[in-house]
Design a protein around this motif. Structure first.
Motif, mmCIF file in Angstrom:
data_model
loop_
_atom_site.group_PDB
_atom_site.id
_atom_site.type_symbol
_atom_site.label_atom_id
_atom_site.label_comp_id
_atom_site.label_asym_id
_atom_site.label_seq_id
_atom_site.Cartn_x
_atom_site.Cartn_y
_atom_site.Cartn_z
ATOM 1 N N SER A 272 0.794 -1.356 -0.146
ATOM 2 C CA SER A 272 -0.171 -0.026 -0.047
ATOM 3 C C SER A 272 0.781 1.108 0.112
ATOM 4 C CB SER A 272 -1.109 -0.093 1.331
ATOM 5 O OG SER A 272 -0.191 0.180 2.277
ATOM 6 N N GLN A 273 0.238 2.465 -0.264
ATOM 7 C CA GLN A 273 0.961 3.556 -0.320
ATOM 8 C C GLN A 273 1.756 3.979 1.231
ATOM 9 O OE1 GLN A 273 1.549 5.553 -2.854
ATOM 10 N NE2 GLN A 273 2.959 7.036 -1.738
ATOM 11 N N GLU A 274 0.841 3.522 2.111
ATOM 12 C CA GLU A 274 1.471 3.569 3.487
ATOM 13 C C GLU A 274 2.745 2.682 3.669
ATOM 14 O OE1 GLU A 274 -0.049 3.369 8.404
ATOM 15 O OE2 GLU A 274 -1.302 2.749 6.586
ATOM 16 N N GLN A 275 2.753 1.427 3.254
ATOM 17 C CA GLN A 275 3.450 0.633 3.429
ATOM 18 C C GLN A 275 4.861 1.060 2.941
ATOM 19 O OE1 GLN A 275 1.439 -2.897 2.451
ATOM 20 N NE2 GLN A 275 1.369 -3.736 4.521
ATOM 21 N N GLN A 276 4.756 1.976 1.497
ATOM 22 C CA GLN A 276 5.923 2.027 0.821
ATOM 23 C C GLN A 276 6.507 3.206 1.187
ATOM 24 O OE1 GLN A 276 4.773 3.050 -3.441
ATOM 25 N NE2 GLN A 276 4.111 0.723 -3.958
ATOM 26 N N ASP A 277 5.894 4.094 1.968
ATOM 27 C CA ASP A 277 6.319 5.189 2.730
ATOM 28 C C ASP A 277 7.283 4.452 3.874
ATOM 29 O OD1 ASP A 277 6.055 7.106 5.253
ATOM 30 O OD2 ASP A 277 5.793 8.153 3.341
ATOM 31 N N GLU A 278 6.593 3.690 4.658
ATOM 32 C CA GLU A 278 7.294 2.886 5.748
ATOM 33 C C GLU A 278 8.653 2.432 5.278
ATOM 34 O OE1 GLU A 278 3.510 2.008 8.919
ATOM 35 O OE2 GLU A 278 4.276 0.372 7.473
ATOM 36 N N LEU A 279 8.437 1.955 4.132
ATOM 37 C CA LEU A 279 9.913 0.951 3.651
ATOM 38 C C LEU A 279 10.939 1.947 3.411
ATOM 39 C CD1 LEU A 279 11.014 -1.566 2.723
ATOM 40 C CD2 LEU A 279 10.098 -1.060 0.352
ATOM 41 N N VAL A 280 10.366 3.102 2.832
ATOM 42 C CA VAL A 280 11.476 4.229 2.429
ATOM 43 C C VAL A 280 12.282 4.875 3.692
ATOM 44 C CG1 VAL A 280 12.155 6.193 1.332
ATOM 45 C CG2 VAL A 280 10.535 4.656 0.299
ATOM 46 N N GLN A 281 11.273 5.037 4.693
ATOM 47 C CA GLN A 281 11.614 5.752 6.022
ATOM 48 C C GLN A 281 12.336 4.741 6.683
ATOM 49 O OE1 GLN A 281 10.937 8.649 6.763
ATOM 50 N NE2 GLN A 281 8.828 9.451 6.020
ATOM 51 N N PHE A 282 12.264 3.330 6.536
ATOM 52 C CA PHE A 282 12.881 2.454 7.305
ATOM 53 C C PHE A 282 14.691 2.398 6.895
ATOM 54 C CE2 PHE A 282 14.215 -2.104 7.858
ATOM 55 C CZ PHE A 282 14.428 -2.286 9.079
ATOM 56 N N HIS A 283 14.769 2.983 5.770
ATOM 57 C CA HIS A 283 16.099 3.149 5.075
ATOM 58 C C HIS A 283 16.771 4.443 5.683
ATOM 59 C CE1 HIS A 283 14.986 0.033 2.843
ATOM 60 N NE2 HIS A 283 15.974 -0.366 2.258
ATOM 61 N N VAL A 284 16.024 5.189 6.473
ATOM 62 C CA VAL A 284 16.496 6.685 6.925
ATOM 63 C C VAL A 284 16.916 6.716 8.248
ATOM 64 C CG1 VAL A 284 16.147 9.286 7.111
ATOM 65 C CG2 VAL A 284 15.197 7.807 5.112
ATOM 66 N N ILE A 285 18.036 7.061 8.740
ATOM 67 C CA ILE A 285 18.436 7.167 10.128
ATOM 68 C C ILE A 285 18.469 8.727 10.477
ATOM 69 C CG2 ILE A 285 20.159 6.331 11.870
ATOM 70 C CD1 ILE A 285 18.796 3.985 10.254
ATOM 71 N N PRO A 286 17.729 8.967 11.764
ATOM 72 C CA PRO A 286 17.561 10.443 11.996
ATOM 73 C C PRO A 286 18.863 10.939 12.552
ATOM 74 C CG PRO A 286 16.511 9.145 13.664
ATOM 75 C CD PRO A 286 16.869 8.209 12.674
ATOM 76 N N MET A 287 20.188 10.474 12.159
ATOM 77 C CA MET A 287 21.275 11.190 12.723
ATOM 78 C C MET A 287 22.288 10.989 11.666
ATOM 79 S SD MET A 287 22.545 8.692 15.470
ATOM 80 C CE MET A 287 20.870 8.202 16.020
ATOM 81 N N VAL A 288 23.381 11.708 11.517
ATOM 82 C CA VAL A 288 24.606 11.563 10.860
ATOM 83 C C VAL A 288 25.631 10.531 11.436
ATOM 84 C CG1 VAL A 288 26.460 12.380 9.355
ATOM 85 C CG2 VAL A 288 24.545 13.642 9.650
ATOM 86 N N LEU A 289 25.755 9.222 10.687
ATOM 87 C CA LEU A 289 26.711 8.319 11.130
ATOM 88 C C LEU A 289 27.784 8.085 10.087
ATOM 89 C CD1 LEU A 289 24.025 5.410 11.623
ATOM 90 C CD2 LEU A 289 25.114 6.822 13.400
ATOM 91 N N SER A 290 28.919 8.572 10.926
ATOM 92 C CA SER A 290 30.333 8.206 10.008
ATOM 93 C C SER A 290 30.516 6.546 10.240
ATOM 94 C CB SER A 290 31.315 9.174 10.751
ATOM 95 O OG SER A 290 31.573 8.601 12.070
ATOM 96 N N ALA A 291 31.727 6.195 9.432
ATOM 97 C CA ALA A 291 31.987 5.027 9.256
ATOM 98 C C ALA A 291 32.544 4.587 10.763
ATOM 99 C CB ALA A 291 32.918 4.837 8.216
ATOM 100 N N SER A 292 33.136 5.271 11.515
ATOM 101 C CA SER A 292 33.686 5.022 12.646
ATOM 102 C C SER A 292 32.677 4.586 13.773
ATOM 103 C CB SER A 292 34.766 5.984 13.201
ATOM 104 O OG SER A 292 33.989 7.206 13.340
ATOM 105 N N GLN A 293 31.603 5.475 13.607
ATOM 106 C CA GLN A 293 30.494 5.251 14.679
ATOM 107 C C GLN A 293 29.851 3.669 14.614
ATOM 108 O OE1 GLN A 293 28.629 9.231 13.378
ATOM 109 N NE2 GLN A 293 28.351 9.375 15.664
#
Length: 243
Positions: free
Chosen positions: A97-118
Motif C-alpha cells: 500500500s502507499q503507507e507501506q511504501q512510505d514506511e519501507l523508505v523511511q526504514f532506510h533513513v536514520i535520524p542522525m549522521v553516522l560516520s564509518a567509525s560510529q
C-alpha cells in the motif's frame, strides 16, 4: 617611431574594449554550495534509479531535503542499489500500500549522521524514521567485522558499502539488499490466548435447595412460623386426647 607608438597605444585600447572582464576587474567568486539534495546525490552516483523513484512517489525525498534545511541533527540514508531491488520477488513493491511504501523508505533513513567509525560503537536496535524498533515493528541491528558492516532486520541481511556522500548534514551508504522490516514482511505476532472460561461454583451440602433459593426471605420466615405453630397445635391436641 611615432607611428609605432600610436599603433601600439591604439591596439591596447581596442583590446581593453573587447575584453572588459579581463582588465581592471576581479574574477567572480564561485557560487556557494547549495543545501544537500538527496535525489541529485543519488542521480550523480548512479545505480539508484528505483530508490530515486520511491523517494519521489512517496514524497520522502522532499521530506529529507526539508529536514536537512530545517534541522541540525542530520540524516543517514542506507540506499539499496538497483541490483538490490532486482533481487526482490516479482511484484513485491507493487503489492504494498502507499503507507507501506512510505514506511519501507523511511526504514532506510536514520535520524542522525553516522560516520564509518560510529558503526563500531553504535547501540542496537538502531532507531529509524519508520517507527518503533520492537520485535514485530521496525527492528534494525548493525554488526561489524573488521571494516565490514552488516545489517539485520529480522527478515533479511544486507552489507553496507562505502559512503557515496558524506558531510556534516547527510551521509549516504549503498546497501546490497533492500532492508525488509518485520512490520511489513515478517510473521505476524501471535494472537493473544483466549481468557479461561469460569466454571460455575459448586454448591455445598449446607446450601439451601433450589426451591428454597427462590423463596423470598420474608415468605420463608412466614412458612417457618406456620410450620412451628402447626407442630405445637398438634402436640397440644394429642395431649388433650390422652388426658
Amino acid at each position: 617611431m611615432l607611428k609605432q607608438f600610436l599603433l601600439c597605444s591604439l591596439l591596447v585600447v581596442v583590446i581593453s574594449l573587447q575584453c572588459p572582464k579581463t582588465f581592471g576587474q576581479p574574477a567572480a567568486a564561485p557560487a556557494p554550495a547549495g543545501p544537500d539534495n538527496i535525489t541529485k546525490i543519488l542521480e550523480k552516483a548512479g545505480q539508484f534509479s528505483i530508490m530515486i523513484k520511491l523517494l519521489k512517489t512517496t514524497s520522502v525525498g522532499n521530506q529529507i531535503n526539508s529536514q536537512l534545511n530545517d534541522s541540525n541533527n542530520g540524516l543517514t540514508l542506507f540506499a539499496p542499489t538497483d541490483n538490490a531491488f532486482g533481487s526482490l520477488k516479482a511484484g513485491a513493491l507493487n503489492s504494498l500500500s502507499q503507507e507501506q511504501q512510505d514506511e519501507l523508505v523511511q526504514f532506510h533513513v536514520i535520524p542522525m549522521v553516522l560516520s564509518a567509525s560510529q558503526f563500531q560503537t553504535i547501540s542496537n536496535p538502531l532507531r529509524t524514521q519508520a517507527g518503533g524498533s520492537g520485535t514485530y515493528e521496525f527492528p534494525m541491528n548493525l554488526e561489524t567485522s573488521g571494516n565490514s558492516v552488516n545489517i539485520s532486520t529480522g527478515v533479511n541481511n544486507a552489507t553496507l558499502g562505502n559512503a557515496i556522500f558524506s558531510d556534516n548534514q547527510l551521509a549516504v551508504y549503498p546497501v546490497d539488499q533492500v532492508l525488509l522490516p518485520m512490520s511489513i514482511f515478517g510473521p505476524k505476532p501471535p494472537a493473544p490466548a483466549p481468557s479461561p472460561v469460569k466454571k460455575p461454583k459448586k454448591k455445598s451440602s449446607t446450601d439451601l435447595s433450589p426451591a428454597a433459593d427462590n423463596v423470598p426471605a420474608d415468605t420463608a420466615g412466614t412458612i417457618k412460623s406456620v410450620t412451628r405453630g402447626a407442630v405445637i397445635f398438634g402436640l397440644g391436641f394429642i395431649g388433650t386426647f390422652y388426658l
